[in-house]
Motif scaffolding. Structure first.
Motif, short mmCIF file in Angstrom:
data_model
loop_
_atom_site.label_atom_id
_atom_site.label_comp_id
_atom_site.label_asym_id
_atom_site.label_seq_id
_atom_site.Cartn_x
_atom_site.Cartn_y
_atom_site.Cartn_z
N PRO A 2 1.13 -1.34 0.14
CA PRO A 2 -0.36 -0.06 0.10
C PRO A 2 0.92 1.55 -0.08
CG PRO A 2 -0.17 -1.23 1.90
CD PRO A 2 0.62 -1.90 1.06
N LYS A 3 0.32 2.38 -0.70
CA LYS A 3 1.17 3.77 -0.88
C LYS A 3 0.59 4.13 0.53
CE LYS A 3 2.37 3.66 -4.91
NZ LYS A 3 4.11 3.76 -5.43
N PRO A 4 1.26 5.15 0.81
CA PRO A 4 0.90 6.36 2.03
C PRO A 4 -0.84 6.52 2.37
CG PRO A 4 3.13 6.71 1.17
CD PRO A 4 2.65 5.68 -0.19
N LEU A 5 -0.88 7.40 1.55
CA LEU A 5 -1.97 7.57 1.41
C LEU A 5 -3.57 7.06 1.94
CD1 LEU A 5 -2.47 10.63 -1.29
CD2 LEU A 5 -2.37 10.61 1.63
N GLU A 6 -3.24 5.75 1.61
CA GLU A 6 -4.33 4.24 1.71
C GLU A 6 -3.85 4.08 3.17
OE1 GLU A 6 -4.84 -0.55 0.20
OE2 GLU A 6 -3.29 1.08 -0.44
N ILE A 7 -2.56 3.98 3.94
CA ILE A 7 -2.65 3.98 4.78
C ILE A 7 -2.69 3.89 6.15
CG2 ILE A 7 -0.20 3.30 6.44
CD1 ILE A 7 -0.66 0.32 4.81
N ALA A 8 -2.28 5.63 5.35
CA ALA A 8 -2.76 6.78 6.86
C ALA A 8 -4.11 6.88 6.69
CB ALA A 8 -2.30 8.00 6.06
N TYR A 11 -5.46 3.61 8.58
CA TYR A 11 -4.71 3.98 10.18
C TYR A 11 -5.78 5.00 10.70
CZ TYR A 11 -2.93 6.38 14.08
OH TYR A 11 -2.08 6.94 15.24
N ALA A 12 -5.86 6.41 10.70
CA ALA A 12 -6.91 7.43 11.43
C ALA A 12 -8.28 6.33 11.51
CB ALA A 12 -7.21 8.39 10.52
N HIS A 13 -8.94 5.65 10.48
CA HIS A 13 -10.50 4.84 10.71
C HIS A 13 -10.34 4.12 11.65
CE1 HIS A 13 -13.49 3.49 9.77
NE2 HIS A 13 -13.54 2.08 9.60
N LEU A 14 -9.18 3.24 11.75
CA LEU A 14 -9.44 2.12 12.91
C LEU A 14 -9.04 2.37 14.08
CD1 LEU A 14 -7.67 -0.77 10.28
CD2 LEU A 14 -9.40 -0.83 10.95
N LYS A 15 -8.28 3.29 14.28
CA LYS A 15 -7.80 4.22 15.47
C LYS A 15 -9.11 5.18 15.87
CE LYS A 15 -4.23 3.67 17.59
NZ LYS A 15 -4.15 2.59 18.62
N CYS A 16 -9.74 5.49 15.40
CA CYS A 16 -11.02 6.31 15.08
C CYS A 16 -10.30 8.18 16.04
CB CYS A 16 -11.60 6.22 16.59
SG CYS A 16 -11.74 4.42 16.72
N VAL A 17 -8.64 8.50 15.05
CA VAL A 17 -8.46 10.18 15.43
C VAL A 17 -8.66 9.98 14.42
CG1 VAL A 17 -6.63 8.65 16.50
CG2 VAL A 17 -5.99 8.75 14.09
N GLU A 18 -8.37 11.88 14.35
CA GLU A 18 -9.36 12.97 13.37
C GLU A 18 -8.05 12.68 12.12
OE1 GLU A 18 -9.84 15.60 11.24
OE2 GLU A 18 -11.03 15.35 12.89
N PRO A 19 -8.97 12.50 10.84
CA PRO A 19 -7.53 12.13 9.99
C PRO A 19 -7.03 12.77 9.40
CG PRO A 19 -10.38 12.09 9.40
CD PRO A 19 -9.85 11.41 10.85
N LYS A 20 -7.45 13.92 9.25
CA LYS A 20 -7.66 15.61 8.88
C LYS A 20 -6.27 15.64 8.63
CE LYS A 20 -8.01 20.56 7.59
NZ LYS A 20 -8.92 22.04 7.65
N PRO A 21 -5.53 15.88 10.34
CA PRO A 21 -3.74 15.88 9.93
C PRO A 21 -2.68 14.84 10.17
CG PRO A 21 -5.09 16.39 12.53
CD PRO A 21 -5.69 15.89 11.50
N ALA A 70 3.77 7.90 13.77
CA ALA A 70 2.55 6.92 14.35
C ALA A 70 1.83 5.95 13.27
CB ALA A 70 1.39 7.46 14.88
N VAL A 71 2.36 6.73 11.94
CA VAL A 71 1.39 5.99 11.47
C VAL A 71 2.32 4.89 10.55
CG1 VAL A 71 0.98 6.02 8.24
CG2 VAL A 71 0.28 7.64 10.21
N PHE A 72 3.61 5.04 10.65
CA PHE A 72 4.87 3.82 10.19
C PHE A 72 5.01 2.89 11.35
CE2 PHE A 72 5.63 7.00 7.08
CZ PHE A 72 6.70 5.94 5.78
N ASN A 73 4.52 3.02 12.57
CA ASN A 73 5.04 2.14 13.22
C ASN A 73 3.92 0.82 13.38
OD1 ASN A 73 6.79 2.88 14.72
ND2 ASN A 73 6.23 4.56 15.98
N TRP A 74 2.55 1.51 12.67
CA TRP A 74 1.80 0.88 12.61
C TRP A 74 1.51 -0.65 11.62
CZ3 TRP A 74 -2.47 0.68 9.33
CH2 TRP A 74 -3.72 0.09 8.96
N ALA A 75 2.16 0.76 10.72
CA ALA A 75 2.15 -0.41 9.52
C ALA A 75 3.51 -1.27 9.21
CB ALA A 75 2.90 1.05 8.07
N ALA A 76 4.16 -0.85 10.67
CA ALA A 76 5.01 -2.09 10.69
C ALA A 76 4.77 -3.40 10.73
CB ALA A 76 6.37 -1.03 11.68
N TYR A 77 3.85 -2.94 12.18
CA TYR A 77 2.84 -4.13 12.75
C TYR A 77 2.14 -4.64 11.79
CZ TYR A 77 5.51 -2.92 16.96
OH TYR A 77 5.83 -3.00 18.20
N GLU A 78 0.96 -3.65 10.88
CA GLU A 78 0.09 -4.13 10.36
C GLU A 78 0.94 -5.33 8.91
OE1 GLU A 78 -2.83 -4.32 11.06
OE2 GLU A 78 -2.62 -4.34 12.67
#
Length: 295
Positions: A2-8, A11-21, A70-78
Motif C-alpha cells: 500500500p501507498k502512504p495515503l492509503e495506509i494513513a 490508520y485514522a479509521h481504525l484508531k478513530c483519530v481525527e484524519p485531517k492532521p 504513528a502511521v509508520f509504526n502502525w504499518a510496521a506491525y500490520e
C-alpha cells in the motif's frame, strides 16, 4: 504494497483519530519525498522531510512528524515490515527556539473584547463563549443548537461529536455551564438568529464540513491587531489561569476544559463534578461588563 495515503486513511479509521492532521502530514511527505511504497522510505527521506518542509515553526514540523511516525509504526506491525521506522527519533535543529510565547488575556482585555464582540455580532459572538467556557474554537464553531441545554436550572453547552467535526480526546466530550452574562447574551443571539441551519455558526459549519481554518484566520486577524498578537487559543489559556488563581481543584479545571487529567488513575473514576459545582467555580471567575452609563 500500500501507498502512504492509503495506509494513513486506514490508520485514522481504525484508531478513530481525527484524519485531517494525519492526511496533511502524509500529503506533505509525498510532496517532498515522492509517492513510494510504504517500505521504500528511508532515513534520507525523513531528513529531507525536516530540511525541506518550508518556512514554518519547528512545532508544526514536530506535529507532522508525530503523525507520520504513528502511521509508520502502525504499518510496521500490520504489514510485518522488517526495517525500523525511518521517522523515529528525528532531531529538529533548534526545535522550540522559534516559538513565540503569547500572554493570556487580562481581565480588562476580556471586558473590552466582550463588549466589542457583542457590539459587532456575527462570528465575534463566539469570543465571549470561548473566553468564559475555555472551549477550543472548533468545539463551539461546530456546535449545533441542540447542544445548548438546560441542566439543573443552568444553561449548559454540551461539547460532543457530530457530523461536522470530531473531538480531540475522549475527555473532550463534556458539559460546561454558561454562567457569564456576556456568554449567555452571545448564545441567546445565536439561537435567535434567523437560520434554518441546526448549527450555531451556519456560515462556517454544516454536515460533514467545518471551516475552522477560515474562522480562525478571521478572528485571529482581529485579535492580533487589537490585543498584542493574541489568538483565540489565548482565551483558553486565560481561563485556566483564572481558575487556577481562584484555587479551583485541578480535576475540576481539567473537566471544564476537556484537558487530559494529570491526577492519576483515581481521577478517572466516578462521574466527575456536578453541573452546579462547576457553575459555582465558573461564577467565581466570571468576567462581567459594567452597565452602560445613563444620560
Amino acid at each position: 504494497m500500500p501507498k502512504p495515503l492509503e495506509i494513513a486513511a486506514e490508520y485514522a479509521h481504525l484508531k478513530c483519530v481525527e484524519p485531517k492532521p494525519v492526511m496533511i502530514a502524509m500529503a506533505k511527505l509525498i510532496q517532498i519525498c515522492g509517492d513510494k511504497d510504504i517500505q521504500d522510505y528511508d532515513r534520507k527521506d525523513a531528513r529531507a522531510f525536516v530540511d525541506q518542509y518550508g518556512k514554518v515553526k519547528t512545532t508544526t514540523i514536530r506535529r507532522r512528524l508525530n503523525s507520520i511516525n504513528a502511521v509508520f509504526n502502525w504499518a510496521a506491525y500490520e504489514l510485518d515490515l522488517e526495517q525500523r521506522n525511518p521517522f523515529a527519533r528525528l532531531i529538529i535543529r533548534e526545535e522550540g527556539r522559534d516559538a513565540c510565547e503569547r500572554q493570556p488575556f487580562s481581565e480588562n482585555e476580556l471586558r473590552n473584547l466582550y463588549r466589542r464582540s457583542l457590539s459587532f455580532g456575527k462570528l465575534r459572538l463566539i469570543l465571549p463563549i470561548l473566553g468564559e467556557t475555555g472551549c477550543r474554537l472548533s468545539e463551539v464553531l461546530g456546535a449545533v443548537k441542540k447542544d445548548i441545554l438546560s441542566v439543573d436550572g443552568y444553561l449548559v453547552l454540551h461539547v460532543r461529536e457530530n457530523s461536522c467535526r470530531s473531538l480531540k480526546t475522549r475527555g473532550s466530550d463534556r458539559q460546561i455551564p454558561i454562567v457569564s452574562s456576556c456568554a449567555k447574551q452571545a448564545v441567546d443571539r445565536l439561537l435567535g438568529a434567523c437560520s434554518d441551519s441546526d448549527y450555531l455558526f451556519p456560515r462556517y459549519a454544516r454536515d460533514g464540513h467545518l471551516n475552522n481554518t477560515g474562522a480562525s484566520a478571521t478572528l485571529c486577524k482581529f485579535l492580533k491587531a487589537s490585543y498584542g498578537g493574541k489568538t483565540t487559543h489565548c482565551l483558553r489559556h486565560a481561563l485556566r489561569d483564572r481558575l487556577r488563581d481562584a484555587e479551583v481543584p485541578l480535576e475540576a479545571i481539567d473537566q471544564i476544559g476537556g484537558w487530559s487529567s494529570v491526577g492519576g488513575a483515581g481521577s478517572k473514576y466516578g462521574r466527575g463534578y456536578t453541573i452546579s459545582k462547576l457553575a459555582k467555580y465558573l461564577s467565581s471567575i466570571s468576567v462581567e461588563l459594567s452597565p452602560a452609563p445613563q444620560d
